[in-house]
Write a protein that holds these residues in place. Structure first.
Motif, mmCIF file in Angstrom:
data_model
loop_
_atom_site.group_PDB
_atom_site.id
_atom_site.type_symbol
_atom_site.label_atom_id
_atom_site.label_comp_id
_atom_site.label_asym_id
_atom_site.label_seq_id
_atom_site.Cartn_x
_atom_site.Cartn_y
_atom_site.Cartn_z
ATOM 1 N N LEU A 65 0.852 -1.184 0.000
ATOM 2 C CA LEU A 65 0.000 0.000 0.000
ATOM 3 C C LEU A 65 0.886 1.231 0.000
ATOM 4 C CD1 LEU A 65 -3.008 0.911 0.195
ATOM 5 C CD2 LEU A 65 -2.642 1.128 2.666
ATOM 6 N N LEU A 66 0.649 2.116 -0.969
ATOM 7 C CA LEU A 66 1.447 3.325 -1.145
ATOM 8 C C LEU A 66 0.563 4.532 -0.864
ATOM 9 C CD1 LEU A 66 3.106 2.202 -4.486
ATOM 10 C CD2 LEU A 66 4.037 1.963 -2.185
ATOM 11 N N THR A 67 0.996 5.410 0.036
ATOM 12 C CA THR A 67 0.090 6.428 0.567
ATOM 13 C C THR A 67 0.512 7.870 0.308
ATOM 14 O OG1 THR A 67 1.217 6.330 2.706
ATOM 15 C CG2 THR A 67 -0.690 4.893 2.412
ATOM 16 N N GLY A 68 1.597 8.100 -0.423
ATOM 17 C CA GLY A 68 2.014 9.472 -0.673
ATOM 18 C C GLY A 68 2.198 10.237 0.628
ATOM 19 N N ASP A 69 1.652 11.454 0.676
ATOM 20 C CA ASP A 69 1.708 12.263 1.895
ATOM 21 C C ASP A 69 0.334 12.365 2.555
ATOM 22 O OD1 ASP A 69 4.395 12.698 1.807
ATOM 23 O OD2 ASP A 69 4.303 14.834 1.343
ATOM 24 N N ALA A 70 -0.521 11.375 2.303
ATOM 25 C CA ALA A 70 -1.867 11.396 2.872
ATOM 26 C C ALA A 70 -1.810 11.405 4.400
ATOM 27 C CB ALA A 70 -2.659 10.189 2.382
ATOM 28 N N GLU A 71 -2.716 12.173 4.993
ATOM 29 C CA GLU A 71 -2.745 12.326 6.440
ATOM 30 C C GLU A 71 -4.010 11.683 7.011
ATOM 31 O OE1 GLU A 71 -2.095 16.650 6.401
ATOM 32 O OE2 GLU A 71 -0.017 16.242 6.972
ATOM 33 N N LYS A 72 -4.252 11.912 8.307
ATOM 34 C CA LYS A 72 -5.294 11.159 9.003
ATOM 35 C C LYS A 72 -6.682 11.358 8.399
ATOM 36 C CE LYS A 72 -5.817 14.664 12.646
ATOM 37 N NZ LYS A 72 -5.743 14.902 14.116
ATOM 38 N N GLU A 73 -6.947 12.532 7.817
ATOM 39 C CA GLU A 73 -8.258 12.751 7.204
ATOM 40 C C GLU A 73 -8.491 11.787 6.044
ATOM 41 O OE1 GLU A 73 -6.838 16.460 9.187
ATOM 42 O OE2 GLU A 73 -5.976 15.101 7.682
ATOM 43 N N VAL A 74 -7.446 11.541 5.273
ATOM 44 C CA VAL A 74 -7.557 10.585 4.168
ATOM 45 C C VAL A 74 -7.646 9.157 4.704
ATOM 46 C CG1 VAL A 74 -6.354 9.621 2.165
ATOM 47 C CG2 VAL A 74 -6.393 12.092 2.537
ATOM 48 N N GLU A 75 -6.889 8.866 5.745
ATOM 49 C CA GLU A 75 -6.973 7.535 6.339
ATOM 50 C C GLU A 75 -8.401 7.240 6.798
ATOM 51 O OE1 GLU A 75 -2.320 7.449 7.887
ATOM 52 O OE2 GLU A 75 -3.944 7.475 9.345
ATOM 53 N N GLU A 76 -9.075 8.245 7.356
ATOM 54 C CA GLU A 76 -10.471 8.061 7.756
ATOM 55 C C GLU A 76 -11.355 7.787 6.547
ATOM 56 O OE1 GLU A 76 -11.301 11.667 9.825
ATOM 57 O OE2 GLU A 76 -10.126 11.116 11.605
ATOM 58 N N GLU A 77 -11.105 8.500 5.436
ATOM 59 C CA GLU A 77 -11.870 8.263 4.209
ATOM 60 C C GLU A 77 -11.637 6.853 3.674
ATOM 61 O OE1 GLU A 77 -13.937 10.372 1.939
ATOM 62 O OE2 GLU A 77 -14.306 11.032 3.994
ATOM 63 N N LEU A 78 -10.400 6.407 3.715
ATOM 64 C CA LEU A 78 -10.084 5.063 3.235
ATOM 65 C C LEU A 78 -10.776 4.005 4.089
ATOM 66 C CD1 LEU A 78 -6.282 5.633 2.565
ATOM 67 C CD2 LEU A 78 -8.020 5.221 0.818
ATOM 68 N N LEU A 79 -10.788 4.207 5.395
ATOM 69 C CA LEU A 79 -11.472 3.263 6.283
ATOM 70 C C LEU A 79 -12.973 3.238 6.010
ATOM 71 C CD1 LEU A 79 -9.551 4.069 9.575
ATOM 72 C CD2 LEU A 79 -9.583 1.850 8.418
ATOM 73 N N LYS A 80 -13.509 4.362 5.590
ATOM 74 C CA LYS A 80 -14.940 4.461 5.314
ATOM 75 C C LYS A 80 -15.310 3.842 3.973
ATOM 76 C CE LYS A 80 -18.593 7.961 4.750
ATOM 77 N NZ LYS A 80 -18.870 9.431 4.791
ATOM 78 N N HIS A 81 -14.502 4.110 2.935
ATOM 79 C CA HIS A 81 -14.897 3.755 1.572
ATOM 80 C C HIS A 81 -14.242 2.485 1.039
ATOM 81 C CE1 HIS A 81 -17.235 7.376 0.913
ATOM 82 N NE2 HIS A 81 -16.240 8.102 1.403
ATOM 83 N N THR A 82 -13.012 2.185 1.460
ATOM 84 C CA THR A 82 -12.312 1.025 0.889
ATOM 85 C C THR A 82 -11.641 0.192 1.982
ATOM 86 O OG1 THR A 82 -10.322 2.372 0.503
ATOM 87 C CG2 THR A 82 -11.891 2.170 -1.326
ATOM 88 N N PRO A 83 -12.350 -0.143 3.060
ATOM 89 C CA PRO A 83 -11.687 -0.848 4.172
ATOM 90 C C PRO A 83 -11.126 -2.207 3.783
ATOM 91 C CG PRO A 83 -14.077 -0.915 4.426
ATOM 92 C CD PRO A 83 -13.791 0.051 3.317
ATOM 93 N N ASP A 84 -11.797 -2.903 2.866
ATOM 94 C CA ASP A 84 -11.355 -4.252 2.507
ATOM 95 C C ASP A 84 -10.122 -4.250 1.611
ATOM 96 O OD1 ASP A 84 -13.468 -5.270 3.960
ATOM 97 O OD2 ASP A 84 -14.794 -5.416 2.221
ATOM 98 N N ALA A 85 -9.763 -3.077 1.082
ATOM 99 C CA ALA A 85 -8.603 -2.998 0.189
ATOM 100 C C ALA A 85 -7.342 -2.538 0.910
ATOM 101 C CB ALA A 85 -8.903 -2.040 -0.965
ATOM 102 N N LEU A 86 -7.427 -2.307 2.213
ATOM 103 C CA LEU A 86 -6.298 -1.707 2.916
ATOM 104 C C LEU A 86 -5.260 -2.716 3.378
ATOM 105 C CD1 LEU A 86 -8.079 1.042 5.046
ATOM 106 C CD2 LEU A 86 -6.947 1.257 2.820
ATOM 107 N N TYR A 87 -5.657 -3.955 3.614
ATOM 108 C CA TYR A 87 -4.684 -4.933 4.112
ATOM 109 C C TYR A 87 -3.521 -5.064 3.132
ATOM 110 C CZ TYR A 87 -2.347 -9.311 4.993
ATOM 111 O OH TYR A 87 -1.376 -10.256 5.196
ATOM 112 N N ALA A 88 -2.311 -4.933 3.657
ATOM 113 C CA ALA A 88 -1.122 -5.057 2.814
ATOM 114 C C ALA A 88 0.077 -5.378 3.695
ATOM 115 C CB ALA A 88 -0.868 -3.767 2.035
#
Length: 245
Positions: free
Chosen positions: A133-156
């Protein structure tokens, strides 16, 4: 950089002063062509080296963030891509790209964000059963969005830690969803921004992941090995980072 026997992807390229070093690195590893370059966002420390790269190496597609910028570095990067006839594609959540067993799944962004960091392209890369998983400079606000919209794709098993190990990224909840075994932090020695932040290191360490940083370990290579595991090959073979007590 991610490579297979037949394909190669580059994610970001450091500041302008790194362009020549990047080209030499690719030459040393016999990479003459890149299927994709992902420019996670327009800050100079991520896109600066691309102007030199585009003049030296062929690239099929440039995947980039929505956000334009107004700096000279950004203008040089756009002009270099245009001069090399490299198509620029704005990466959007839900997009996917494939080359044989190499897959890129875009998890973020889906719209313009107020900050360049949070407009970073977040991508899940897979080579067969091996994922990162490659995250650039994403911060906690984006992490919250990822948990909301794509939680099943985060495992890496491999996580490129967000924002150089800043305390503004790598929340407990996000790290629990990713469950990394290897955490990679891209930062320079004696970072004036204090990267990586001690509290972020402690949160990452609590997951059980081995932590490696370019500041301490130099260039870091990963090789997929059987049983969906990665073998890490650091330039400097120091032990993984340990957070301060």
């Amino acid at each position: 950089m991610v490579t297979t026997n037949n394909h190669a992807i580059l994610v970001d390229a450091g500041p302008p002063t790194m362009g020549d070093s990047l080209v030499r690195y690719l030459r040393r590893h016999s990479v003459s062509h890149l299927d994709f370059v992902i420019a996670t966002h327009p800050h100079a420390d991520h896109i600066g080296g691309l102007s030199t790269l585009f003049a030296e190496k062929s690239v099929d597609t440039l995947l980039c963030a929505y956000h334009p910028h107004t700096t000279q570095t950004y203008e040089n990067y756009v002009a270099a891509a245009k001069h090399a006839h490299i198509p620029r594609v704005a990466a959007r959540r839900g997009d996917s790209y494939h080359r044989e067993n190499l897959h890129i799944e875009i998890l973020h962004p889906d719209t313009l964000w107020g900050s360049l960091n949070n407009g970073s392209v977040v991508a899940r890369l897979s080579i067969g059963a091996h994922t990162m998983l490659l995250t650039g400079d994403a911060e906690k606000e984006v992490e919250e969005e990822l948990l909301k919209h794509t939680p099943d794709a985060l495992y890496a098993p491999v996580l490129k830690v967000g924002h150089h190990g800043s305390n503004s990224s790598s929340t407990h909840e996000f790290l629990a969803a990713v469950a990394p075994r290897i955490a990679l932090i891209q930062c320079g020695k004696n970072s004036p921004y204090g990267h990586p932040h001690p509290r972020a290191l402690r949160r990452i360490h609590a997951t059980g992941a081995d932590i490696f940083s370019t500041a301490q370990h130099g260039s870091i290579r990963l090789k997929g090995v059987p049983h969906n595991r990665w073998r890490l090959i650091p330039e400097h073979p120091y032990p993984p980072l340990e957070p301060l007590p």
